[in-house]
Design an enzyme around this catalytic site. Structure first.
Site, PDB file in Angstrom:
ATOM      1  N   THR A  95       8.131  -4.626  -8.325  1.00 48.55           N
ATOM      2  CA  THR A  95       9.211  -4.193  -8.931  1.00 48.55           C
ATOM      3  C   THR A  95       9.733  -5.203  -9.750  1.00 48.55           C
ATOM      4  O   THR A  95      10.363  -4.770 -11.035  1.00 48.55           O
ATOM      5  CB  THR A  95      10.347  -4.219  -7.787  1.00 48.55           C
ATOM      6  OG1 THR A  95       9.850  -3.398  -6.815  1.00 48.55           O
ATOM      7  CG2 THR A  95      11.817  -3.963  -8.088  1.00 48.55           C
ATOM      8  N   SER A 105       0.712  -5.614  -7.839  1.00 50.46           N
ATOM      9  CA  SER A 105       1.496  -6.321  -6.604  1.00 50.46           C
ATOM     10  C   SER A 105       0.514  -6.408  -5.521  1.00 50.46           C
ATOM     11  O   SER A 105      -0.432  -5.786  -5.341  1.00 50.46           O
ATOM     12  CB  SER A 105       2.541  -5.322  -6.200  1.00 50.46           C
ATOM     13  OG  SER A 105       2.959  -5.764  -4.981  1.00 50.46           O
ATOM     14  N   HIS A 148       0.539  -6.809  -2.246  1.00 47.04           N
ATOM     15  CA  HIS A 148       0.705  -6.205  -1.004  1.00 47.04           C
ATOM     16  C   HIS A 148       0.088  -4.951  -0.979  1.00 47.04           C
ATOM     17  O   HIS A 148      -0.081  -4.389  -0.106  1.00 47.04           O
ATOM     18  CB  HIS A 148       2.104  -6.242  -0.213  1.00 47.04           C
ATOM     19  CG  HIS A 148       3.019  -5.550  -0.621  1.00 47.04           C
ATOM     20  ND1 HIS A 148       3.263  -4.054  -0.276  1.00 47.04           N
ATOM     21  CD2 HIS A 148       3.788  -5.297  -2.040  1.00 47.04           C
ATOM     22  CE1 HIS A 148       4.022  -3.489  -0.978  1.00 47.04           C
ATOM     23  NE2 HIS A 148       4.658  -4.235  -1.998  1.00 47.04           N
ATOM     24  N   CYS A 200      10.274   3.836   0.229  1.00 47.74           N
ATOM     25  CA  CYS A 200      11.585   3.645  -0.045  1.00 47.74           C
ATOM     26  C   CYS A 200      12.460   4.756  -0.085  1.00 47.74           C
ATOM     27  O   CYS A 200      13.761   4.679   0.102  1.00 47.74           O
ATOM     28  CB  CYS A 200      11.702   2.860  -1.575  1.00 47.74           C
ATOM     29  SG  CYS A 200      10.529   3.145  -2.538  1.00 47.74           S
TER      30      CYS A 200
HETATM   31  C1  PLP Z   1       4.675  -0.371  -4.325  1.00 52.43           C
HETATM   32  C2  PLP Z   1       4.929  -0.129  -5.833  1.00 52.43           C
HETATM   33  C3  PLP Z   1       5.689  -0.684  -6.746  1.00 52.43           C
HETATM   34  C4  PLP Z   1       6.650  -1.841  -6.210  1.00 52.43           C
HETATM   35  O1  PLP Z   1       5.927  -3.108  -5.945  1.00 52.43           O
HETATM   36  P1  PLP Z   1       6.418  -4.064  -5.075  1.00 52.43           P
HETATM   37  O2  PLP Z   1       5.555  -5.303  -4.950  1.00 52.43           O
HETATM   38  O3  PLP Z   1       6.702  -3.542  -3.482  1.00 52.43           O
HETATM   39  O4  PLP Z   1       8.040  -4.495  -5.598  1.00 52.43           O
HETATM   40  C5  PLP Z   1       5.893  -0.331  -7.855  1.00 52.43           C
HETATM   41  N1  PLP Z   1       5.270   0.783  -8.404  1.00 52.43           N
HETATM   42  C6  PLP Z   1       4.647   1.309  -7.572  1.00 52.43           C
HETATM   43  C7  PLP Z   1       3.694   2.706  -8.141  1.00 52.43           C
HETATM   44  C8  PLP Z   1       4.583   1.079  -6.174  1.00 52.43           C
HETATM   45  O5  PLP Z   1       3.602   2.033  -5.498  1.00 52.43           O
END
Ligand code: PLP
Length: 392
Positions: A72, A199, A201, A325
């Site tokens: 994000t 990201s 995670h 979300c």
């Molecule tokens: C999970 C996700 C995000 C957000 O990433 P975070 O590390 O959870 O803030 C953004 N874009 C996509 C496509 C995602 O799947």
């Protein structure tokens, strides 16, 4: 009861090797990477190793990697950073209707600040046509932001073609690669990308850490202000353990990517074929060819997604109606409506996203309970007629 986790697009478990790599930086190697003494240098060296590991995954240079708090923040930093740094009188940004909220909400925020945004529609296959991106370009277009793999459908966007267009028209190109990085090849050179978000995670690393690739020479205004950490692009004392975890996670992902993609595609295909064979009126959403090996999004007409997810959860199967979300909201998924699904069709769709720790027994477990769950949900659905056996 056996528990099966088929929601790897929402988040992935932390790989044990990643946890082991992080542990020292949560305990004895606690230094601040900006300190000049031994403690600081230990932390700094660990961060630089992680930077090299992340760069290698993306075919980038280590100096082009900025660590952030996650996907994000990386999307926000890219979009806001380009728009705020631009010296154009008016500023226009192009994105798509199927982006993650991290991009779409940021687009709405820049609109409120006076920029204009074009959200290009995708086809019913969940893929954007590069020609539509090109047609949307204006003289004041400062940025094109198109995700790599969609989080709900798994559909893969034609980044190479869009990158070529962006290059030709001298427009910056950002991609949210949170769902693809570490799972399928991501190459910032081949794709002609200037900015890219990932990201930890989502690739078996810890939560709360990510990276933004920023091509050398890209002028970006930082989101937050403070000290000189991360070469002034992202001030604040670095999350050393998290960054080490992200680095290790990208290294493991890179080493096993090719064989994991094959293994997971076979598992996913078996799950999908098993469902389609056992459940009438089940349809795959989105393109089946240009798709992540890990995802299937299936519409089960005459069921309601939220109830479906809960019923499966009671039987040990964790899956989702789409983006984590948006769960809990009654609004249908913006991605599924963008590919032309009616509201009730979108609401009857379920996403199964597979990952490293899934195996054949997980697929068997899901196939063992799913048909009966669908049948029970449909039995109470007002418009559903039980199909004759010959219909199957
Ligand atoms: C999970 C996700 C995000 C957000 O990433 P975070 O590390 O959870 O803030 C953004 N874009 C996509 C496509 C995602 O799947």
């Amino acid at each position: 009861m056996r528990r099966v986790y088929f929601d790897n697009n929402a988040t992935t478990p932390l790989a044990p090797e990643v946890f082991e790599a992080m542990r020292p930086y949560l305990v004895e190697d606690f230094g601040n990477a900006s300190s000049i003494h031994w403690y600081g240098q230990r932390a700094k060296a660990a961060i630089e190793t992680a930077r090299e590991q992340v760069a290698k995954l993306l075919h980038a240079r280590p100096s082009e990697i900025v660590f952030t708090s996650g996907g994000t923040e990386s999307d926000n930093a890219a979009i806001l950073g380009i728009v705020e740094a631009s010296r154009y009188q008016t500023k226009h940004v192009i994105t798509t209707t199927i982006e993650h909220q991290a991009v779409l909400s940021t687009a709405r925020a820049i609109e409120k600040r006076g920029a204009s945004v074009t959200c290009v529609r995708v086809g019913s296959n969940g893929i954007v046509d590069p020609a539509d991106i090109e047609r949307a370009i204006r003289p004041d277009t400062v940025l094109i932001s198109v995700m790599h793999a969609n989080n709900e459908l798994g559909t893969i966007q034609p980044l190479e073609e869009i990158g070529r267009i962006a290059r030709e028209r001298d427009v910056y190109f950002h991609s949210d690669a949170v769902q693809s990085a570490g799972k399928i090849p991501v190459d910032v050179e081949k794709f002609g990308i200037d900015l890219l978000a990932l990201s930890a995670h989502k690739l078996y690393g810890p939560k709360g850490v990510g990276a933004l690739y920023v091509r050398k020479g890209t002028i970006l205004k930082p989101l937050i202000h403070g000290g000189h950490d991360e070469r002034d692009r992202r001030p604040g004392t670095e999350n050393v353990a998290g960054i080490v975890g992200l680095g290790k996670a990208t290294e493991i992902a890179r080493e096993h990517m090719a064989e994991e993609a094959v293994r997971l595609a076979a598992l996913r295909d078996r799950l999908e074929a098993g469902i389609l064979g056992a459940v009438p009126l089940a349809t795959i959403n989105g393109d089946r060819a240009h798709r992540m090996p890990t995802v299937t999004n299936i519409r089960f007409d005459h069921t309601e997604g939220e109830g479906f997810v809960i019923a499966l959860d009671l039987r040990g199967i964790a899956c989702s109606t789409g983006a984590a979300c948006s769960s809990g909201s009654v609004e249908p998924s913006h991605v599924l409506t963008a590919i032309g699904l009616k509201h009730e069709q979108a609401r009857s769709s379920i996403r199964f996203s597979l990952g490293r720790f899934n195996d054949d027994a997980d697929v068997d477990a899901a196939l063992g309970v799913l048909p009966a769950v669908v049948e029970r949900l449909r039995a109470v659905s007002p418009n559903y007629k039980v199909p004759m056996t010959s219909d199957k």
